[in-house]
Enzyme design. Structure first.
Site, PDB file in Angstrom:
ATOM      1  N   ARG A   1     -74.908   7.566  32.695  1.00 33.94           N
ATOM      2  CA  ARG A   1     -73.716   7.606  33.546  1.00 33.94           C
ATOM      3  C   ARG A   1     -74.059   8.095  34.954  1.00 33.94           C
ATOM      4  O   ARG A   1     -74.659   9.146  35.121  1.00 33.94           O
ATOM      5  CB  ARG A   1     -72.631   8.469  32.899  1.00 33.94           C
ATOM      6  CG  ARG A   1     -71.978   7.740  31.728  1.00 33.94           C
ATOM      7  CD  ARG A   1     -70.998   8.603  31.008  1.00 33.94           C
ATOM      8  NE  ARG A   1     -71.666   9.646  30.228  1.00 33.94           N
ATOM      9  CZ  ARG A   1     -71.027  10.568  29.513  1.00 33.94           C
ATOM     10  NH1 ARG A   1     -69.714  10.586  29.503  1.00 33.94           N
ATOM     11  NH2 ARG A   1     -71.690  11.460  28.833  1.00 33.94           N
TER      12      ARG A   1
ATOM     13  N   CYS B   1     -70.643  14.556  34.945  1.00 35.77           N
ATOM     14  CA  CYS B   1     -69.809  15.636  35.481  1.00 35.77           C
ATOM     15  C   CYS B   1     -69.761  15.709  36.994  1.00 35.77           C
ATOM     16  O   CYS B   1     -68.694  15.593  37.580  1.00 35.77           O
ATOM     17  CB  CYS B   1     -70.292  16.968  34.926  1.00 35.77           C
ATOM     18  SG  CYS B   1     -69.991  17.101  33.177  1.00 35.77           S
TER      19      CYS B   1
ATOM     20  N   LYS C   1     -67.332   6.160  15.211  1.00 38.51           N
ATOM     21  CA  LYS C   1     -68.037   7.396  15.576  1.00 38.51           C
ATOM     22  C   LYS C   1     -68.007   8.399  14.415  1.00 38.51           C
ATOM     23  O   LYS C   1     -69.011   9.021  14.088  1.00 38.51           O
ATOM     24  CB  LYS C   1     -67.373   8.001  16.819  1.00 38.51           C
ATOM     25  CG  LYS C   1     -68.197   9.111  17.438  1.00 38.51           C
ATOM     26  CD  LYS C   1     -67.496   9.774  18.588  1.00 38.51           C
ATOM     27  CE  LYS C   1     -67.647   9.031  19.887  1.00 38.51           C
ATOM     28  NZ  LYS C   1     -66.888   9.665  20.984  1.00 38.51           N
TER      29      LYS C   1
END
Ligand code: UDX
Length: 432
Positions: free
Chosen positions: A327, A260, A35
């Site tokens: 997600r 979230c 990354k």
């Protein structure tokens, strides 16, 4: 100020880049060398409008750096933000092992004062726990402080959310910590609320849970509207014009997803149960959301049955528009249900196809919306990408085998879609 960001994922990278943009010197750390290599080469590992350019500009201005080693930042920064993941455990509680590891690592290397700020969404009382962990790991006599500064970034508009937030929440226990965080955000005009650490942690839980509750309320309402032939968009418009309710986050659809809401709701419910004060409404919010994907799938199955041998042209896979994030995307729940009934899927998403591939198997991914809809018996819209608003419906109709259109985001007006020749179904609105 010299700032360290630990965890260069979504929250860390947006926070770090925006703080650099405000003029601070920021070093982002991540223990994933790949990354960091990607970031150093000027690439961003995910799609977020405007972020790439902002990183480039701040790197060029010498204000933004990337490293893999926490020890490189600890004694050079006066503030360190913890922005690592707090994934869900199987029981719904937040897994704090990444927070624990980085806290210990900061403690081990710390030799002079530093303010350690939790930015990741963490269970209430994590601030206290970070303080205890640091106390156990730092050398005797080395001063430190702890604070909470929750983020309220939405994917797709994260930079704007950071630069012009509705509020900045700062949870502190000392005047020194308050002074540092006020200085950090001095150039921003938004209201800054100072609370104790636990209250700041709860603001984040409460805000996300309340927003998710509004969405599940609208989705629950959509089923009643379907049952009586009313229009959920009109009902929520009429409700939302009351400023005590407000019209945002009352859009019915296929349910909320993302990194979230689903995770934070489960964690908050778990905390309330552990504290012996179960917040039951949150369980219902989760149940309504889980059921909404099935509810929409059944709409399709009931109209098209049998699905075996039928092809569905799917528009949108990401959990919402302007992101490539898959997600908890509703598409991950809906498409396998349809495949199980024998449907063949051809799908297009402007950004999320690469991230969808490992999760959604047996799908033909298309290069554009027309290809996804070509030869399909029905259109199934799952993400509200703006570009779908300007599709050439004549061209779409020419390629389609059927006339059915299932709009999981209430993106179009039923009357308009009828004019285009579709047999149009949406969520909580009369069909056309
Ligand atoms: C959310 C919060 O908004 C943000 O403040 C927090 O920091 C992180 O979680 P995000 O997950 O990026 O942000 O997405 P958001 O725009 O809030 O949407 C969440 C989900 O709810 C999406 O799946 C969206 O499609 C859905 N949604 C949103 C609805 O179904 N109806 C609505 O009216 C609004």
């Amino acid at each position: 100020m010299k700032i360290g960001i630990i965890g260069s994922g979504y929250v860390g990278l947006v926070t770090g880049t925006c703080l650099a943009h405000l003029g601070h010197s920021v070093t982002c750390v991540d223990n994933d060398p790949e990354k960091i290599r990607t970031l150093k080469s000027g690439k961003v590992p995910f799609y977020e409008p405007g972020l790439h350019e902002m990183i480039e500009n701040n790197v060029a201005a010498g204000r933004l750096f990337f490293v893999t080693d926490i020890s490189k930042i600890v004694n050079r920064c006066s503030v360190i933000f913890i922005c690592v993941n707090t994934p869900s455990r199987p029981d719904g509680s937040a897994d704090l092992s990444f927070v624990e590891n980085v806290t210990k690592s900061v403690g081990k290397h710390l030799r002079k004062f530093c303010l350690v700020v939790a930015k990741s969404t963490v269970p209430v009382e994590t601030g206290e726990w970070i303080r205890r962990t640091l106390k156990r790991t730092v050398r005797q006599g080395v001063p430190f402080d702890v604070a909470s500064n929750p983020e309220f970034l939405r994917e797709g508009s994260a930079i704007q959310d950071f630069m012009r937030p509705d509020r900045i929440v700062v949870g502190v226990e000392t005047q020194r910590a308050e002074k540092i965080l006020r200085e950090l955000y001095a150039s921003m005009k938004s209201p800054l609320i100072v609370t104790d650490i636990k209250s700041a942690e709860l603001i984040k839980h409460a805000a996300n849970s309340f927003l998710a509750t509004k969405i599940s309320f609208a989705n629950g309402l959509s089923r009643i509207c379907d049952a009586v032939g009313a229009d959920v968009d009109k009902v929520t418009l009429g409700m939302g014009l009351d400023p005590r309710i407000g019209n945002q986050f009352l859009r019915a659809g296929v349910g909320f997803g993302g990194a979230c809401f689903p995770k934070d709701l489960k964690a908050f419910l778990h905390i309330s149960e552990e504290l012996g004060v179960p917040f039951g409404v949150l369980g219902e919010v989760i149940r309504i959301n889980d059921a909404q994907a099935r509810y929409f799938s059944e709409k399709i199955m009931n109209r098209l049955k049998p699905l075996r041998g039928k092809t569905l042209g799917v528009l949108g896979l990401a959990f919402k528009s302007d992101t490539d994030d898959m997600r908890n995307a509703p598409s991950l729940a809906i498409l396998p249900l349809l495949q199980k009934e024998g449907a063949k899927i051809q799908a297009y998403d402007p950004q999320a196809i690469e991230k969808a591939r490992p999760h959604l198997k047996g799908i033909k991914y298309a290069a554009d919306p027309y290809e996804a809809l070509n030869g399909a018996h029905a259109v199934v819209l799952l993400t509200e990408w703006k570009e779908f608003l300007s599709l050439d419906w004549k061209r779409v109709r020419r390629g389609l085998k059927g006339r059915f259109f299932f709009d999981g985001r209430n993106m179009f007006s039923p009357g308009e879609m009828k004019k285009h020749g579709f047999h149009y179904f949406s969520v909580g609105r009369p069909s056309a």
